[in-house]
Design a protein around this motif. Structure first.
Motif, mmCIF file in Angstrom:
data_model
loop_
_atom_site.group_PDB
_atom_site.id
_atom_site.type_symbol
_atom_site.label_atom_id
_atom_site.label_comp_id
_atom_site.label_asym_id
_atom_site.label_seq_id
_atom_site.Cartn_x
_atom_site.Cartn_y
_atom_site.Cartn_z
ATOM 1 N N PHE A 184 0.832 -1.200 0.000
ATOM 2 C CA PHE A 184 0.000 0.000 0.000
ATOM 3 C C PHE A 184 0.872 1.258 0.000
ATOM 4 O O PHE A 184 0.638 2.206 -0.759
ATOM 5 N N ARG A 185 1.919 1.264 0.861
ATOM 6 C CA ARG A 185 2.780 2.457 0.936
ATOM 7 C C ARG A 185 3.505 2.700 -0.387
ATOM 8 O O ARG A 185 3.719 3.843 -0.788
ATOM 9 N N GLN A 186 3.885 1.608 -1.057
ATOM 10 C CA GLN A 186 4.549 1.732 -2.354
ATOM 11 C C GLN A 186 3.595 2.383 -3.370
ATOM 12 O O GLN A 186 3.950 3.330 -4.079
ATOM 13 N N LEU A 187 2.363 1.869 -3.399
ATOM 14 C CA LEU A 187 1.359 2.431 -4.306
ATOM 15 C C LEU A 187 1.088 3.890 -3.963
ATOM 16 O O LEU A 187 0.993 4.758 -4.848
ATOM 17 N N GLU A 188 0.979 4.177 -2.663
ATOM 18 C CA GLU A 188 0.680 5.541 -2.211
ATOM 19 C C GLU A 188 1.779 6.498 -2.682
ATOM 20 O O GLU A 188 1.520 7.593 -3.167
ATOM 21 N N SER A 189 3.015 6.010 -2.562
ATOM 22 C CA SER A 189 4.151 6.807 -2.985
ATOM 23 C C SER A 189 4.084 7.113 -4.488
ATOM 24 O O SER A 189 4.287 8.259 -4.927
ATOM 25 N N GLU A 190 3.765 6.080 -5.274
ATOM 26 C CA GLU A 190 3.673 6.278 -6.732
ATOM 27 C C GLU A 190 2.541 7.232 -7.092
ATOM 28 O O GLU A 190 2.684 8.083 -7.968
ATOM 29 N N VAL A 191 1.413 7.068 -6.403
ATOM 30 C CA VAL A 191 0.254 7.917 -6.704
ATOM 31 C C VAL A 191 0.583 9.380 -6.383
ATOM 32 O O VAL A 191 0.300 10.292 -7.173
ATOM 33 N N ILE A 192 1.224 9.609 -5.236
ATOM 34 C CA ILE A 192 1.542 10.988 -4.856
ATOM 35 C C ILE A 192 2.544 11.602 -5.847
ATOM 36 O O ILE A 192 2.398 12.751 -6.260
ATOM 37 N N SER A 193 3.547 10.820 -6.260
ATOM 38 C CA SER A 193 4.486 11.329 -7.275
ATOM 39 C C SER A 193 3.730 11.740 -8.527
ATOM 40 O O SER A 193 4.011 12.777 -9.121
ATOM 41 N N GLY A 194 2.774 10.893 -8.915
ATOM 42 C CA GLY A 194 1.981 11.192 -10.110
ATOM 43 C C GLY A 194 1.174 12.472 -9.934
ATOM 44 O O GLY A 194 1.105 13.304 -10.841
ATOM 45 N N LEU A 195 0.583 12.661 -8.765
ATOM 46 C CA LEU A 195 -0.226 13.866 -8.516
ATOM 47 C C LEU A 195 0.655 15.118 -8.520
ATOM 48 O O LEU A 195 0.263 16.167 -9.027
ATOM 49 N N LEU A 196 1.867 14.979 -7.952
ATOM 50 C CA LEU A 196 2.762 16.143 -7.901
ATOM 51 C C LEU A 196 3.174 16.596 -9.298
ATOM 52 O O LEU A 196 3.499 17.755 -9.513
ATOM 53 N N ALA A 197 3.159 15.648 -10.242
ATOM 54 C CA ALA A 197 3.581 15.977 -11.607
ATOM 55 C C ALA A 197 2.445 16.625 -12.398
ATOM 56 O O ALA A 197 2.634 17.041 -13.536
ATOM 57 N N GLN A 198 1.252 16.688 -11.810
ATOM 58 C CA GLN A 198 0.113 17.302 -12.507
ATOM 59 C C GLN A 198 -0.157 18.700 -11.945
ATOM 60 O O GLN A 198 0.533 19.153 -11.044
ATOM 61 N N ASP A 199 -1.177 19.348 -12.523
ATOM 62 C CA ASP A 199 -1.356 20.762 -12.162
ATOM 63 C C ASP A 199 -2.469 20.987 -11.138
ATOM 64 O O ASP A 199 -3.289 21.879 -11.293
ATOM 65 N N PHE A 200 -2.473 20.191 -10.073
ATOM 66 C CA PHE A 200 -3.482 20.385 -9.036
ATOM 67 C C PHE A 200 -3.047 21.517 -8.100
ATOM 68 O O PHE A 200 -1.865 21.632 -7.769
ATOM 69 N N SER A 201 -4.005 22.316 -7.658
ATOM 70 C CA SER A 201 -3.694 23.396 -6.718
ATOM 71 C C SER A 201 -3.746 22.886 -5.283
ATOM 72 O O SER A 201 -2.926 23.265 -4.453
ATOM 73 N N PHE A 202 -4.734 22.044 -5.003
ATOM 74 C CA PHE A 202 -4.889 21.500 -3.659
ATOM 75 C C PHE A 202 -4.659 20.002 -3.693
ATOM 76 O O PHE A 202 -5.263 19.306 -4.511
ATOM 77 N N LEU A 203 -3.810 19.514 -2.795
ATOM 78 C CA LEU A 203 -3.544 18.077 -2.750
ATOM 79 C C LEU A 203 -3.768 17.583 -1.336
ATOM 80 O O LEU A 203 -3.175 18.110 -0.392
#
Ligand code: S3P
Length: 167
Positions: A55-74
């Motif tokens: 789960f932590r591995q997946l969470e890490s990958e998902v967060i990296s992916g979100l950081l690479a996108q243009d979201f204002s609030f995470l």
């Protein structure tokens, strides 16, 4: 691009507050929801299978992916610090971090179906909260108290903060 990352223990309101960001036209995302969308599995299902490491591995990958996108609030899951590799990445990408601080009892009251509460029991879950407090405190650029306040009151403080950081 101006951004803000929300951290805090389960039940602190991260997901609801990130959802409220859309009301003022800000793109927001929640790492738990994104993980479930991408994997087609529930977090409870993954954690209940005993695979917290996975789960932590997946969470890490998902967060990296979100950081690479243009979201204002995470909004990040309450165990974001346990997803070690990604934590340095969050800081390096210079996302200001807002910590939603509140009492264990209040969070516990909202945590009925959390898998980690089921696994650890109330005492173990309290220990987890206490272990994480200094991590949240240390990583925060800003802190908002959420105890005994409505989501509307908390959101209004965050909105003021948002205006300040994006001026
Ligand atoms: C977790 C918190 C949860 C979710 C998972 C693990 C944790 O997110 O990521 O159940 O380690 O505290 P919320 O903080 O959104 O409940």
């Amino acid at each position: 691009m101006r951004r803000l990352a929300l951290i805090g223990f389960s039940g602190s309101g991260k997901t609801s507050l990130a959802g409220m960001a859309w009301s003022i036209g800000l793109k927001s995302a929640d790492s738990d929801a994104e993980l479930e969308r991408l994997t087609g599995r529930t977090i409870a299902g993954i954690l209940d299978s005993g695979d917290e490491c996975g789960f932590r591995q997946l969470e890490s990958e998902v967060i990296s992916g979100l950081l690479a996108q243009d979201f204002s609030f995470l909004a990040f899951g309450g165990g974001v610090h346990a997803a070690h590799p990604v934590w340095g990445e969050i800081l390096q990408s210079r996302v200001p971090v807002l910590y939603l601080r509140g009492s264990f009892d209040e969070f516990l009251a909202r945590a009925a179906d959390r898998p980690l509460l089921r696994q650890l029991g109330v005492d173990g879950y309290r220990d987890l909260y206490e272990k994480r407090l200094p991590l949240y405190e240390r990583s925060a650029n800003f802190t908002v108290d959420v105890s005994h306040r409505t989501l509307g009151e908390i959101w209004s403080e965050i909105e003021t903060l948002w205006k300040y950081i994006s001026r």
